[in-house]
Design an enzyme around this catalytic site. Structure first.
Site, mmCIF file in Angstrom:
data_model
loop_
_atom_site.group_PDB
_atom_site.id
_atom_site.type_symbol
_atom_site.label_atom_id
_atom_site.label_comp_id
_atom_site.label_asym_id
_atom_site.label_seq_id
_atom_site.Cartn_x
_atom_site.Cartn_y
_atom_site.Cartn_z
ATOM 1 N N ARG A 223 26.162 -41.185 24.861
ATOM 2 C CA ARG A 223 26.571 -41.630 23.517
ATOM 3 C C ARG A 223 27.664 -42.669 23.638
ATOM 4 O O ARG A 223 27.714 -43.634 22.886
ATOM 5 C CB ARG A 223 27.005 -40.445 22.677
ATOM 6 C CG ARG A 223 25.876 -39.709 21.995
ATOM 7 C CD ARG A 223 24.730 -39.316 22.913
ATOM 8 N NE ARG A 223 23.689 -38.577 22.243
ATOM 9 C CZ ARG A 223 23.681 -37.240 22.115
ATOM 10 N NH1 ARG A 223 24.626 -36.499 22.666
ATOM 11 N NH2 ARG A 223 22.701 -36.655 21.465
ATOM 12 N N ASP B 200 20.241 -39.965 27.303
ATOM 13 C CA ASP B 200 20.075 -39.576 25.907
ATOM 14 C C ASP B 200 19.576 -40.792 25.142
ATOM 15 O O ASP B 200 19.389 -41.868 25.729
ATOM 16 C CB ASP B 200 21.356 -38.988 25.302
ATOM 17 C CG ASP B 200 21.027 -37.874 24.303
ATOM 18 O OD1 ASP B 200 20.274 -38.155 23.345
ATOM 19 O OD2 ASP B 200 21.498 -36.739 24.486
ATOM 20 N N HIS C 200 15.319 -36.822 23.230
ATOM 21 C CA HIS C 200 16.589 -37.473 23.573
ATOM 22 C C HIS C 200 16.365 -38.556 24.628
ATOM 23 O O HIS C 200 17.172 -38.709 25.556
ATOM 24 C CB HIS C 200 17.621 -36.446 24.083
ATOM 25 C CG HIS C 200 18.214 -35.588 22.993
ATOM 26 N ND1 HIS C 200 19.134 -36.073 22.084
ATOM 27 C CD2 HIS C 200 18.006 -34.291 22.674
ATOM 28 C CE1 HIS C 200 19.478 -35.080 21.253
ATOM 29 N NE2 HIS C 200 18.805 -34.013 21.588
ATOM 30 N N GLU D 294 15.955 -29.891 21.282
ATOM 31 C CA GLU D 294 15.813 -30.656 20.037
ATOM 32 C C GLU D 294 14.656 -31.652 20.007
ATOM 33 O O GLU D 294 14.811 -32.774 19.531
ATOM 34 C CB GLU D 294 17.145 -31.380 19.727
ATOM 35 C CG GLU D 294 18.290 -30.413 19.551
ATOM 36 C CD GLU D 294 19.631 -31.072 19.233
ATOM 37 O OE1 GLU D 294 20.355 -30.511 18.395
ATOM 38 O OE2 GLU D 294 19.944 -32.134 19.811
HETATM 39 C C1 ACM Z 1 22.635 -29.666 22.523
HETATM 40 O O1 ACM Z 1 23.779 -29.561 22.034
HETATM 41 N N1 ACM Z 1 21.684 -30.292 21.861
HETATM 42 C C2 ACM Z 1 22.319 -29.094 23.807
#
Ligand code: ACM
Ligand code: ZN
Length: 777
Positions: free
Chosen positions: A177, A206, A281, A346
């Site tokens: 990030r 990510d 991600h 996610e």
């Molecule tokens: C996470 O915080 N998505 C592992």
């Protein structure tokens, strides 16, 4: 606890013995001077001291430990100017000796300081390293510094036996990030040794940046490591990028950087675990190679927040797997770690539901749904990783659709995933958001730099236990340990990163190293003060948030008064305050004992004191009484059940909300318009109405777009008095706004206020309207 009491007794005996003697040059060292973090298993304080000097020799018989001895000698050279000799020959006095004892566990050590020598006994590098660190923490904190100081380098005579509770004591840094370079990572490794932490988990992949050089796929870093610079816009309000626009903001670690970091970690007993995220991600990878996604659609590397994450690797194409095997080959070639983390969290699988390749795979592999397809994905990668002699770690989502047979689970969505995995006989690393997410606020939100909207103060980290109460002994054996995770959406610089890590990392270190029996929050608070001085020496930008005074105000509308309770994280803290507009001065302050009750507008200033000295910032709170206080109020419609403040009267209780919308002072509505009616009880002269609101666009809360005020003397005939409009504007933080309407003085008893909600968020979906007070003057 036992150790501390023993210490106290010893100190008492020591004082009695020394009481009558004449020993002017010996400064008495008491257990209160010993401040080691994390707290060792056993400390026995003796009554003498050992003065280290330039003629003190360091004795190392085993060549493997020479580099640790070098680090020790280098420290003394830096801060004392000593040229200490390292010798292999075991000599008697005035020595610091490294003694090998293979009976000690991998990271265990004994430190014995006598009046003429110090003995560090260990069976391994880790033990010697930690023995030396403990020795440093017995010395003046300047030992950590970078300049020569005139000090007596006195060690108290002690016997310490020590070793860790957990074998995985980790820290995760998110390099995606925002990118953090080699220099910062090397610094961090040194600081991890200081905290006796032994795993650095690097989140290298990510959406917002690919951070590791992969020679076979150069575009991963040529394109995927760089995004269009939108750093000036709020993280969650950054525009989607044109895939053809060249990114300029970012960076990555070259393979040479990584080798250096790994070697530096190895010398410091730190395993570096790489995390190569999949299947989600990974927008940065797809931006570089669109064919890795289901529909080959070109995308740009996102510059900020992205939700939900639908651009994920295609699980149907064979190419995805050959790509990942190639990437993992290079990763495993670089990182000797037992574990390879593959993320797994996610993934929104909407594309998998529509993609012919993915659907074909589901059919061929006889899978039930896309969850099982993700499980297939992870199991296939696990097989590959296992074939190279490594173990897979994934976030707890890898439990969904069936856990890969040998996987270790990193439990982040609470501890349930970890418990489930342990029940199934899998190893787990506990890192629940509630106690381990260092991207959360650590102090009152109004006083802190922007962070993820949740709260993790120091004492909560301290209370972390990776083994949950309901785990059986067998399940607990599968808990390897825990770690702090620092996600970097709001962390732009090394200084920001330090601010979020320290001192919470001290608390985490103790939670993972020290046994439950010896952990003691009050004593930790005492030791932390010396740790702060060490941090100062290291020029670490640590947070002093734990020193802040917090206030909890509550109104008694019947009695027409407000009670204010002051608090601080530390136990039995000495809080002092002044009331009124007096400047805050030491000779004016009153020691806080019980809650303060006020019934007229009051300015309150408070601060934490220690040994008569003010520490931390001065906290200021203004309780402003106004004409609507405790008056009859009706709301149409009523607030949401989820955000009801303190219930009826919240908007006229003079207690204001903070930037934390969960603080219990905010009432929330999803409706388009809210009508508020207030009866002042009798006619009054009014010339100002203030509507207290909050915005947190990330949480779907927006400032109102208009406020209209009407007045009436009889409660039937209302006339419009004033109106205030406000246009929507993008905002990345949490902000308070008092919407003020000032008008010519008017005599009224009844006030009607209509407040309009934005209605639809720019990203779609309803918006929340939040109010904490209607001030009438
Ligand atoms: C996470 O915080 N998505 C592992
Ligand atoms: Zn697909």
């Amino acid at each position: 606890m036992k150790t501390r009491n023993t210490n106290k007794l010893l100190v008492l005996i020591m004082l009695l013995v020394l009481g009558g003697c004449n020993q002017p040059q010996e400064k008495k060292i008491t257990s209160n001077d010993i401040a080691i973090i994390p707290q060792p298993k056993k400390i026995e304080l003796l009554k003498g001291q050992f003065l280290i000097s330039g003629s003190t020799k360091v004795i190392v018989s085993n060549n493997d430990d020479k580099s640790i001895a070098d680090q020790l000698v280098h420290r003394f050279k830096t801060v004392a100017g000593f040229d200490m000799e390292i010798s292999q020959k075991v000599e008697g006095s005035n020595t610091i000796q490294f003694v090998n004892d293979k009976n000690l566990g991998k990271e265990e050590y004994r430190l014995e300081v006598l009046e003429d020598k110090a003995l560090i006994t260990a069976g391994n590098t880790g033990g010697f390293l930690y023995g030396v660190e403990t020795l440093f923490q017995l010395l003046p904190p300047e030992i950590k510094g970078n300049k020569q100081v005139d000090k007596d380098w006195i060690l108290p005579t002690v016997k310490i036996e020590d070793g860790p509770r957990f074998k995985h004591r980790g820290l995760m840094l998110d390099l995606s990030r925002h990118f953090f370079d080699k220099t910062y990572l090397l610094n961090t490794l040194d600081r991890m040794v200081m905290h006796k932490l032994n795993v650095l988990h690097l989140h290298l992949v990510d959406d917002q940046g690919w951070r590791i050089e992969i020679k076979k796929y150069p575009l991963l870093t040529k394109k995927g490591a760089w995004r269009v610079d939108q750093e000036n816009a709020p993280w969650n309000g950054r525009a989607e990028n044109d895939p053809n626009e060249k990114g300029t903001y970012g960076g990555f670690l070259s393979q040479e950087d990584i080798k250096e970091i790994i070697a530096y970690g190895q010398e410091r007993n730190i395993e570096i675990i790489p995390e190569i995220e999949m299947p989600a991600h990974v927008s940065s990878a797809i931006a570089a190679y669109p064919e890795l996604s289901c529909f080959d659609t070109p995308i740009g590397v996102p510059s900020g927040g992205l939700w939900p994450i639908t651009d994920i690797y295609c699980a149907g194409k064979e190419h995805t797997f050959s790509f990942l095997e190639d990437v993992l080959d290079e990763v495993m070639g670089l990182f000797p770690s037992k574990y390879i983390h593959i993320g797994g969290d996610e993934a929104t699988k909407t594309n998998w539901k529509k993609c012919p390749h993915c659907q074909k795979r589901i059919k061929e592999e006889d899978l039930k749904d896309v969850d099982e397809l993700q499980s297939y994905f992870v199991k296939r990668i696990e097989k590959y990783i296992n074939s190279k002699g490594r173990t897979l770690i994934g976030w707890d989502e890898i439990l969904e659709g069936g856990l890969a047979p040998k996987a270790t689970v990193m439990s982040w969505r609470g501890t349930a995933g970890g418990i489930e995995a342990a029940e199934k006989g899998h190893d787990v690393i506990m890192t629940p958001e509630s106690h381990c997410y260092f991207n959360f606020y650590q102090g009152p939100q109004d006083e802190e730099p922007l962070a993820f909207n949740a709260y993790l103060p120091l004492n909560k980290v301290y209370g972390f236990d990776p083994v949950t109460e309901n785990m059986s002994v067998d399940e607990a054996k599968h808990v390897l340990g825990g770690q702090a995770n620092l996600w970097s959406e709001y962390i732009n610089t090394p200084k920001d990163s330090e601010y979020m890590l320290y001192p919470r990392l001290s608390a985490m270190a103790e939670a993972l190293w020290s046994t439950k029996e010896i952990r003691d929050w009050e004593d930790f608070a005492r030791r932390l003060k010396k740790q702060f001085v060490r941090y100062d020496q290291l020029n670490i930008n640590y947070a002093k948030s734990a020193f802040l005074v917090t206030a909890l105000a509550s109104a008694d509308l019947a009695k027409k008064e407000v009670a204010i309770a002051l608090d601080n994280e530390f136990p039995n803290s000495d809080i002092r305050y002044v009331m009124g507009n007096e400047p805050f001065a030491d000779e004016k302050v009153i020691r806080y004992k019980e809650q303060i009750t006020v019934s007229e507008t009051t300015v309150l200033q408070a601060s934490l004191y220690e040994e008569g000295q003010r520490v931390g910032k001065i906290f200021t709170d203004t309780i402003k009484f106004h004409k609507a206080f405790a008056k009859e109020i009706t709301l149409d419609p009523l607030y949401s059940k989820s955000y009801k403040g303190v219930g009826e009267g919240t908007l006229v209780n003079v207690v204001r909300g903070s930037k934390n919308f969960h603080d219990g002072q905010w009432q929330g509505w999803l409706e388009d318009e809210v009508e508020i009616n207030i009866d002042l009880g009798d006619t009054q002269k009014v010339d100002e109405v203030i509507v207290g609101t909050l915005e947190n666009q990330g949480a779907g809360i927006y400032f109102p777009t208009s406020v209209v005020v009407y007045g009436s003397e009889n409660g039937k005939d209302f006339k419009k008095i004033d109106e205030l409009k406000r246009d929507y504007a993008i905002n990345g933080g949490a902000d308070l706004l008092d919407m003020k309407l000032n008008f010519d003085e008017t005599t009224i008893r009844y006030i009607k206020i209509k407040i309009t909600n934005l209605g639809t968020s720019p990203k779609g979906g309803g918006t929340w309207l939040f109010l904490d007070e209607i001030v009438i003057n």
